[in-house]
Scaffold this active site. Structure first.
Site, PDB file in Angstrom:
ATOM      1  N   ASN A  11      39.105  30.557  37.447  1.00  0.00           N
ATOM      2  CA  ASN A  11      38.767  31.894  37.956  1.00  0.00           C
ATOM      3  C   ASN A  11      39.898  32.829  37.518  1.00  0.00           C
ATOM      4  O   ASN A  11      40.973  32.815  38.101  1.00  0.00           O
ATOM      5  CB  ASN A  11      38.656  31.823  39.487  1.00  0.00           C
ATOM      6  CG  ASN A  11      38.458  33.191  40.111  1.00  0.00           C
ATOM      7  OD1 ASN A  11      38.226  34.182  39.414  1.00  0.00           O
ATOM      8  ND2 ASN A  11      38.545  33.250  41.437  1.00  0.00           N
ATOM      9  N   LYS A  13      40.037  35.907  37.797  1.00  0.00           N
ATOM     10  CA  LYS A  13      40.152  37.097  38.668  1.00  0.00           C
ATOM     11  C   LYS A  13      40.254  38.347  37.789  1.00  0.00           C
ATOM     12  O   LYS A  13      39.640  38.398  36.730  1.00  0.00           O
ATOM     13  CB  LYS A  13      41.322  36.938  39.643  1.00  0.00           C
ATOM     14  CG  LYS A  13      41.221  35.601  40.379  1.00  0.00           C
ATOM     15  CD  LYS A  13      42.140  35.467  41.556  1.00  0.00           C
ATOM     16  CE  LYS A  13      41.941  34.097  42.207  1.00  0.00           C
ATOM     17  NZ  LYS A  13      42.743  33.866  43.384  1.00  0.00           N
ATOM     18  N   HIS A  95      33.748  34.141  47.371  1.00  0.00           N
ATOM     19  CA  HIS A  95      35.201  33.943  47.268  1.00  0.00           C
ATOM     20  C   HIS A  95      35.888  34.744  48.376  1.00  0.00           C
ATOM     21  O   HIS A  95      35.466  35.864  48.698  1.00  0.00           O
ATOM     22  CB  HIS A  95      35.709  34.390  45.890  1.00  0.00           C
ATOM     23  CG  HIS A  95      37.115  33.969  45.636  1.00  0.00           C
ATOM     24  ND1 HIS A  95      38.187  34.647  46.194  1.00  0.00           N
ATOM     25  CD2 HIS A  95      37.640  32.931  44.933  1.00  0.00           C
ATOM     26  CE1 HIS A  95      39.302  34.022  45.830  1.00  0.00           C
ATOM     27  NE2 HIS A  95      39.002  32.993  45.068  1.00  0.00           N
ATOM     28  N   GLU A  97      38.423  36.476  48.418  1.00  0.00           N
ATOM     29  CA  GLU A  97      38.897  37.814  48.027  1.00  0.00           C
ATOM     30  C   GLU A  97      37.755  38.825  48.033  1.00  0.00           C
ATOM     31  O   GLU A  97      37.987  40.035  48.162  1.00  0.00           O
ATOM     32  CB  GLU A  97      39.585  37.739  46.651  1.00  0.00           C
ATOM     33  CG  GLU A  97      40.954  37.080  46.787  1.00  0.00           C
ATOM     34  CD  GLU A  97      41.492  36.441  45.522  1.00  0.00           C
ATOM     35  OE1 GLU A  97      40.942  36.707  44.433  1.00  0.00           O
ATOM     36  OE2 GLU A  97      42.461  35.670  45.625  1.00  0.00           O
ATOM     37  N   GLU A 163      38.337  26.294  49.767  1.00  0.00           N
ATOM     38  CA  GLU A 163      39.578  26.998  49.421  1.00  0.00           C
ATOM     39  C   GLU A 163      40.205  27.575  50.693  1.00  0.00           C
ATOM     40  O   GLU A 163      39.833  28.671  51.132  1.00  0.00           O
ATOM     41  CB  GLU A 163      39.271  28.162  48.469  1.00  0.00           C
ATOM     42  CG  GLU A 163      38.664  27.748  47.161  1.00  0.00           C
ATOM     43  CD  GLU A 163      38.934  28.789  46.082  1.00  0.00           C
ATOM     44  OE1 GLU A 163      39.610  28.458  45.110  1.00  0.00           O
ATOM     45  OE2 GLU A 163      38.493  29.946  46.238  1.00  0.00           O
ATOM     46  N   GLY A 169      46.796  31.407  45.866  1.00  0.00           N
ATOM     47  CA  GLY A 169      47.797  32.264  45.242  1.00  0.00           C
ATOM     48  C   GLY A 169      49.151  32.253  45.927  1.00  0.00           C
ATOM     49  O   GLY A 169      50.006  33.093  45.657  1.00  0.00           O
ATOM     50  N   SER A 199      46.083  27.145  44.845  1.00  0.00           N
ATOM     51  CA  SER A 199      47.352  26.768  44.211  1.00  0.00           C
ATOM     52  C   SER A 199      47.306  25.422  43.503  1.00  0.00           C
ATOM     53  O   SER A 199      48.301  24.687  43.487  1.00  0.00           O
ATOM     54  CB  SER A 199      48.498  26.815  45.231  1.00  0.00           C
ATOM     55  OG  SER A 199      48.684  28.145  45.701  1.00  0.00           O
TER      56      SER A 199
END
Ligand code: PGA
Length: 237
Positions: A11, A13, A95, A97, A163, A169, A199
């Protein structure tokens, strides 16, 4: 005896330029182990460039999709049918985010439906915050998120990515014990490949992807470093 298929999904991003895509592809091996499915989800704008430059061994993914199914007056949106048209096979949905930007369950449902109709494979993300985990409610939280895919047709492919938000991150990963525990609970509820994300890097990939109930990894930051990412792919085989 053939081995279980593992997925390694990159991903990117909101990272990359044409020069980055070119450089990334130049460092890509010609083929991987047949036991590993490698998917890359670049920003929408770079999907065609990646398709043109990447070897056939790689599958294309998208980081999101429109809630709208039909073409229409939806400024800024990209439909599942368009993603299929440009060669995507996988779509990341939910996701954290994107959920953080206010994505609702109803919107997630529409995205799942649209991806299904277009014949793409959803990569449905779930995962709890640190606060939820520390409050001992991680499984209840994830179980509630899984409700949205409970009625997804069993005969159609769907991938789950666990996740934990606090591991994304941050350099922090869940312990193998925690990952195995959560993946076991998810697999007790539904029979789907469950990837771990948060991570994942070259140094921990083997341990995390080798854990019980883990069918691969969703990789953010480390997927931007081609050689590190290809080491992760190797670790999956
Ligand atoms: P990370 O991101 O590998 O940078 O933690 C994972 C993800 O957000 O999918």
């Amino acid at each position: 005896m053939s081995k279980v298929l593992k997925y390694v999904i990159a991903n990117w991003k909101m990272h990359g330029r044409h020069v980055f895509v070119k450089d990334w592809c130049e460092q890509m091996p010609d083929h991987w182990s047949p036991n590993v499915k490698v998917v890359v989800a670049p920003p929408y704008a770079y999907i065609p460039a990646l398709k043109a430059l990447a070897s056939k061994a790689l599958s294309l993914g998208s980081q999101d999709v429109s809630i709208f199914k039909e073409d229409g007056a939806h400024t800024g949106d990209l439909s599942a049918a368009m993603l299929e048209d440009i060669g995507c096979e996988y779509v990341i949905i939910g996701h954290s985010e994107r959920r953080a930007l206010g994505e609702t369950d109803a919107q997630l449902k529409s995205k799942l439906e649209n991806v299904k109709v277009a014949g793409l494979t959803p990569v449905f993300c779930v995962g709890e915050s640190l606060q939820v985990r520390q409050g001992g409610r991680a499984w209840d939280f994830v179980a509630a998120q899984l409700e949205l895919i409970a009625d997804y047709p069993k005969d159609l492919p769907l991938i789950i990515a666990y996740e934990p938000i606090w591991a994304i991150g941050t350099g922090e990963t869940a312990s193998v014990e925690d990952v195995e525990h959560m993946h076991g609970l998810i697999l007790g509820r539904m029979s789907r490949p469950v990837l771990y994300g948060g991570s994942v890097k070259a140094s921990n990939a083997k341990e995390l992807m080798g854990a019980q109930g883990v069918s691969g990894a969703l990789v953010g930051g480390a997927s931007l470093k081609p050689l590190e990412f290809f080491t992760i792919v190797d670790a999956a085989s």
